[in-house]
Design a protein around this motif. Sequence first.
Motif, PDB file in Angstrom:
ATOM      1  N   ARG A   1      81.349 -63.757  42.837  1.00 24.00           N
ATOM      2  CA  ARG A   1      81.966 -62.912  43.865  1.00 24.00           C
ATOM      3  C   ARG A   1      83.440 -63.265  44.037  1.00 24.00           C
ATOM      4  NH1 ARG A   1      79.786 -59.615  47.667  1.00 24.00           N
ATOM      5  NH2 ARG A   1      77.713 -60.284  47.021  1.00 24.00           N
TER       6      ARG A   1
ATOM      7  N   TYR B   1      78.249 -58.301  41.094  1.00 25.41           N
ATOM      8  CA  TYR B   1      78.517 -59.725  41.289  1.00 25.41           C
ATOM      9  C   TYR B   1      77.466 -60.620  40.647  1.00 25.41           C
ATOM     10  CZ  TYR B   1      81.472 -57.584  44.852  1.00 25.41           C
ATOM     11  OH  TYR B   1      82.375 -56.793  45.506  1.00 25.41           O
ATOM     12  N   ARG B   2      76.807 -60.139  39.610  1.00 24.92           N
ATOM     13  CA  ARG B   2      75.838 -60.930  38.861  1.00 24.92           C
ATOM     14  C   ARG B   2      76.074 -60.714  37.375  1.00 24.92           C
ATOM     15  NH1 ARG B   2      70.181 -59.014  41.171  1.00 24.92           N
ATOM     16  NH2 ARG B   2      69.405 -60.447  39.592  1.00 24.92           N
ATOM     17  N   ASP B   3      75.684 -61.717  36.590  1.00 26.49           N
ATOM     18  CA  ASP B   3      75.822 -61.593  35.147  1.00 26.49           C
ATOM     19  C   ASP B   3      74.937 -60.464  34.638  1.00 26.49           C
ATOM     20  OD1 ASP B   3      76.813 -62.812  32.536  1.00 26.49           O
ATOM     21  OD2 ASP B   3      74.640 -62.912  32.241  1.00 26.49           O
TER      22      ASP B   3
ATOM     23  N   GLU C   1      71.408 -61.322  33.497  1.00 26.83           N
ATOM     24  CA  GLU C   1      70.510 -61.613  34.616  1.00 26.83           C
ATOM     25  C   GLU C   1      70.167 -60.338  35.382  1.00 26.83           C
ATOM     26  OE1 GLU C   1      70.657 -63.893  38.931  1.00 26.83           O
ATOM     27  OE2 GLU C   1      72.315 -64.108  37.505  1.00 26.83           O
ATOM     28  N   TYR C   2      71.168 -59.503  35.594  1.00 23.62           N
ATOM     29  CA  TYR C   2      70.940 -58.292  36.388  1.00 23.62           C
ATOM     30  C   TYR C   2      69.983 -57.341  35.682  1.00 23.62           C
ATOM     31  CZ  TYR C   2      71.976 -54.210  39.279  1.00 23.62           C
ATOM     32  OH  TYR C   2      71.862 -53.122  40.113  1.00 23.62           O
TER      33      TYR C   2
END
Length: 208
Positions: free
Chosen positions: A67, A109-111, A114-115
């Motif tokens: 973030r 705001y996540r890789d 992973e998302y």
Amino acid sequence: MAASLSSLTSSFSSLSFSSHISQRPHSSHALTLPPSRLPKPTTFPSLTVSASAAVLSPSEPETVDLRRLVKSRLPGGFAAQTIIGTGRRKSAIARVVLQEGTGKFIINYRDAKEYLQGNPLWLQYIRFPLVTLGYENSYDVFVKAEGGGLSGQAQAISLGVARALLKVSEDHRQPLRQEGLLTRDSRVVERKKPGLKKARKAPQYSKR
């Protein structure tokens, strides 16, 4: 009778009851044995317990707070950027920002891996426009996606990346068009109708 009694008394008088009780003097010191016969003291090996704590190498620095990274890379937010593209698919909307970098892909705001739960097909969708132009390691991609599911968001991101690449150079239009990456897929789920089970599936017909 008197003679016998006198003889008995004379014999008893001649006898002498001498009780000789020999007592050993108490010795003040204990019993000592020669040193050759003394039992050797049993020596047990000294048990040394060494608790060696494993020296852990300093842990790798924790992953950067994505973030903060996004806010530092995108001053003013998504709307203030110049290279931006919006993609849509089904009910999903993705706003994509391109910046020169090393190929990071950050979604909400996540890789990206992973998302998108490591799904290889969805990861291929979002990287396909960059791979088509050979920019997979030249740009960092920041995405703000909402609505729909992960499949629809992945395809919306693909369209958003392709549209953002057009703002980098108009020469990218032809190769992207040949791959069909600039066409918005307008297919959506057909709505359910009254009296039917789904959009078109009807219950079994009964004549009587």
